[in-house]
Write a protein that holds these residues in place. Structure first.
Motif, mmCIF file in Angstrom:
data_model
loop_
_atom_site.group_PDB
_atom_site.id
_atom_site.type_symbol
_atom_site.label_atom_id
_atom_site.label_comp_id
_atom_site.label_asym_id
_atom_site.label_seq_id
_atom_site.Cartn_x
_atom_site.Cartn_y
_atom_site.Cartn_z
ATOM 1 N N GLU A 209 40.647 15.897 40.642
ATOM 2 C CA GLU A 209 40.758 14.335 41.157
ATOM 3 C C GLU A 209 40.162 13.486 40.266
ATOM 4 O OE1 GLU A 209 38.612 14.931 44.738
ATOM 5 O OE2 GLU A 209 39.857 16.075 45.586
ATOM 6 N N VAL A 210 39.328 13.690 39.488
ATOM 7 C CA VAL A 210 38.864 12.965 38.216
ATOM 8 C C VAL A 210 39.579 12.696 37.059
ATOM 9 C CG1 VAL A 210 36.495 13.083 38.882
ATOM 10 C CG2 VAL A 210 37.341 14.467 37.265
ATOM 11 N N TRP B 119 36.357 19.003 31.272
ATOM 12 C CA TRP B 119 37.105 19.854 30.539
ATOM 13 C C TRP B 119 38.182 20.839 31.618
ATOM 14 C CZ3 TRP B 119 37.990 20.830 25.774
ATOM 15 C CH2 TRP B 119 36.927 20.416 24.861
ATOM 16 N N THR B 120 37.809 21.001 32.671
ATOM 17 C CA THR B 120 38.885 21.622 33.686
ATOM 18 C C THR B 120 40.113 20.556 33.767
ATOM 19 O OG1 THR B 120 37.236 22.360 35.358
ATOM 20 C CG2 THR B 120 39.320 22.021 36.172
ATOM 21 N N VAL B 121 40.169 19.301 33.816
ATOM 22 C CA VAL B 121 41.240 18.411 33.487
ATOM 23 C C VAL B 121 41.964 18.708 32.223
ATOM 24 C CG1 VAL B 121 41.894 16.117 33.442
ATOM 25 C CG2 VAL B 121 40.374 16.582 35.152
ATOM 26 N N PRO C 2 37.071 30.294 32.698
ATOM 27 C CA PRO C 2 37.139 29.956 33.758
ATOM 28 C C PRO C 2 37.075 28.281 34.211
ATOM 29 C CG PRO C 2 34.843 30.538 32.802
ATOM 30 C CD PRO C 2 35.894 30.761 32.053
ATOM 31 N N SER C 3 37.746 27.925 35.252
ATOM 32 C CA SER C 3 38.003 26.462 35.576
ATOM 33 C C SER C 3 36.779 26.232 36.898
ATOM 34 C CB SER C 3 39.343 26.208 35.762
ATOM 35 O OG SER C 3 39.764 26.594 37.092
ATOM 36 N N THR C 4 36.246 25.035 36.822
ATOM 37 C CA THR C 4 35.764 24.738 37.793
ATOM 38 C C THR C 4 36.363 24.359 39.272
ATOM 39 O OG1 THR C 4 35.470 22.317 37.048
ATOM 40 C CG2 THR C 4 33.832 23.984 36.570
ATOM 41 N N PRO C 5 36.004 23.989 40.450
ATOM 42 C CA PRO C 5 36.796 23.581 41.575
ATOM 43 C C PRO C 5 37.895 22.811 41.286
ATOM 44 C CG PRO C 5 34.337 23.920 42.033
ATOM 45 C CD PRO C 5 34.449 23.989 40.485
#
Length: 186
Positions: free
Chosen positions: A54-55, A163-165, A46-49
């Motif tokens: 943006e970071v 981690w999403t990035v 799962p990825s976060t929003p």
């Protein structure tokens, strides 16, 4: 009698390993299958929003990854092997803040390890022969890119947004690996 039979089996194993190491079509098939499995496993994480993207920072993606470049099959093997090692290393870092399944990460690491095992005999052979051109220039660029990814994770304290990035970067990596795999032809 047992010694003679054992000797024959060892010779057969050595011959088959050498023969397999040079079969680029088989290697291409194994890599494509494994790349698809890795991407499927990445999608299960799962990825976060979206705002986490943006970071993102400039990780200095090597030009070789941005632009389609002609690789010799030997160069492709070296670059693929290096990328798999680096991806493996990134994924062994602290991902506890993500809520990711340890089982999925373990499966992903096993798949990456399997790819490296398939590549290792031919990678060693290429390095011994020094039979490459582009790979030796691309690999330092790749190492810098992965160092930047690792430093980014550390500076962001391995949080879920970081981690999403990195997960998004991994998808780019597997896209490039897929292109590189196309160069593995007999």
């Amino acid at each position: 009698m047992t010694y003679r039979c054992l000797l024959q089996m060892v010779l057969l194993l050595c011959f088959s390993t050498t023969a397999l190491s040079m079969n680029y079509s088989l290697l291409r098939f194994q890599q494509r299958r494994s790349d698809m499995v890795c991407q499927k496993l990445l999608r299960q994480l799962p990825s976060t929003p979206q705002h986490c993207l943006e970071v993102r920072m400039d990780f200095q993606v090597p030009e070789e990854m941005k632009q389609a470049q002609q690789f010799q099959k030997e160069d492709a093997v070296l670059v693929i092997y290096e990328m798999l090692q680096q991806i493996f290393s990134i994924l062994t870092r602290d991902f506890s803040s993500t809520g990711w399944s340890e089982t999925v990460i373990e499966d992903l690491l096993v798949e990456l390890q399997g790819q490296m095992v398939h590549l290792e005999p031919i990678q060693k052979e290429i390095m011994q022969r020094k039979n490459f051109t582009t790979g030796d220039m691309t690999i330092p660029h790749l190492k810098k890119y992965y160092i930047n990814l690792g430093q980014y994770l550390k500076s962001m304290e391995y949080n879920s947004s970081a981690w999403t990035v990195v997960r998004a970067e991994m998808f780019k990596n597997f896209s490039f690996l897929k292109r590189l795999t196309g160069y593995l032809r007999d």
